[in-house]
Design an enzyme around this catalytic site. Structure first.
Site, PDB file in Angstrom:
ATOM      1  N   SER A   1       1.908  -5.261  24.245  1.00 30.05           N
ATOM      2  CA  SER A   1       1.050  -5.317  23.059  1.00 30.05           C
ATOM      3  C   SER A   1       1.880  -5.186  21.786  1.00 30.05           C
ATOM      4  O   SER A   1       2.925  -4.516  21.772  1.00 30.05           O
ATOM      5  CB  SER A   1       0.013  -4.192  23.103  1.00 30.05           C
ATOM      6  OG  SER A   1      -0.691  -4.088  21.877  1.00 30.05           O
TER       7      SER A   1
ATOM      8  N   TYR B   1      -2.195   4.375  23.252  1.00 35.47           N
ATOM      9  CA  TYR B   1      -2.084   3.027  23.815  1.00 35.47           C
ATOM     10  C   TYR B   1      -0.762   2.388  23.408  1.00 35.47           C
ATOM     11  O   TYR B   1      -0.050   1.813  24.243  1.00 35.47           O
ATOM     12  CB  TYR B   1      -3.258   2.182  23.345  1.00 35.47           C
ATOM     13  CG  TYR B   1      -3.254   0.762  23.869  1.00 35.47           C
ATOM     14  CD1 TYR B   1      -3.552   0.503  25.194  1.00 35.47           C
ATOM     15  CD2 TYR B   1      -2.953  -0.310  23.036  1.00 35.47           C
ATOM     16  CE1 TYR B   1      -3.563  -0.799  25.688  1.00 35.47           C
ATOM     17  CE2 TYR B   1      -2.953  -1.617  23.512  1.00 35.47           C
ATOM     18  CZ  TYR B   1      -3.256  -1.859  24.837  1.00 35.47           C
ATOM     19  OH  TYR B   1      -3.252  -3.145  25.324  1.00 35.47           O
TER      20      TYR B   1
END
Length: 245
Positions: free
Chosen positions: A145, A158
């Site tokens: 990501s 995250y």
């Protein structure tokens, strides 16, 4: 000539389903995994019928410590070589740094980092086999990501898990390149998937990165020769969001 073989985790939805479908359409044999047996078996059966390729399904919850061995044992019954390990399954969760529950951080790290680490370890013999005989080498492609590259509000946990995954890919290439193995972290910003539905009030799905574009980047990595490796690929949205998710 034997077909190239891929193992795709989280294969029944979103990016995983698109990547698995494209690989099979290009003549790859597959082992696909997901948590829910029913949708997984349906997906594998329909994909095999549509493409004529071998598609084996393995039900596994990557949060479980036994997942890597369950997947690996089933894979070994089907194949001896692994040309591409696509680490797509993952967990997302957002929250303010000062209030984020540590138990949720533990779950994020277990699914996004530990499970990937364990599965790579378990599949190294099959990756080394492909790396030795294929001009493409063997590829580990992790869906990471942009939040693991550039900080994003509410993504401390995250983003940290994805930064760890990206770093893992780099170290794997350093240690295993002589065995023909290289790893790439594909790092998109927000992608229009089920995981990002909750962000619709601030970012329209139409403004997010398309699943098809992420799958195209993954496929392009599988077409490279073993003479080149790409440590990570950032994928950002046009406009003022450059280097943002």
């Amino acid at each position: 000539m034997n077909a190239r073989v891929a193992l795709v985790t989280g294969a029944t939805r979103g990016i995983g389903a698109e990547v698995a479908s494209r690989l099979a359409a290009e003549g790859w044999d597959l082992v696909v995994t997901a948590r829910s047996a029913g949708p997984l078996e349906t997906f594998a059966t329909e994909l095999a019928a549509r493409t004529g390729q071998r598609v084996a399904a393995v039900e596994a919850d990557l949060a479980a410590e036994s997942a890597a061995e369950v997947i690996g044992a089933q894979f070994d019954r089907e194949h001896t070589r692994l040309d591409a390990l696509v680490l797509n399954a993952g967990m997302g969760s957002i929250g303010a740094f000062g209030e984020f529950p540590l138990r949720r951080l533990d779950k994020l790290l277990a699914v996004n980092v530990r499970a990937s680490y364990a599965l790579i370890q378990r599949m190294l013999p099959s990756l080394r086999t492909a790396g030795a005989i294929s001009d493409h080498g063997a590829r580990v492609i992790a869906l990471s990501s942009m939040t693991g590259i550039a900080a994003e509000p509410l993504n401390s946990a995250y983003g940290a898990s994805k930064a760890a995954l990206t770093s893992l890919c780099e170290t794997l290439t350093l240690e295993e390149h002589r065995n023909g193995i290289s790893a790439t972290a594909v790092c998109p910003g927000y992608v229009a998937t089920d995981m990002t539905v909750g962000l619709a009030e601030t970012i329209e799905h139409s403004e997010m990165i398309r699943i098809s574009d992420v799958a195209e980047v993954v496929m392009s990595v599988t077409r490279l020769s073993k003479s080149v490796t790409i440590p990570y690929i950032p994928m950002t949205r046009p406009g003022p969001n450059l280097w943002r998710a």
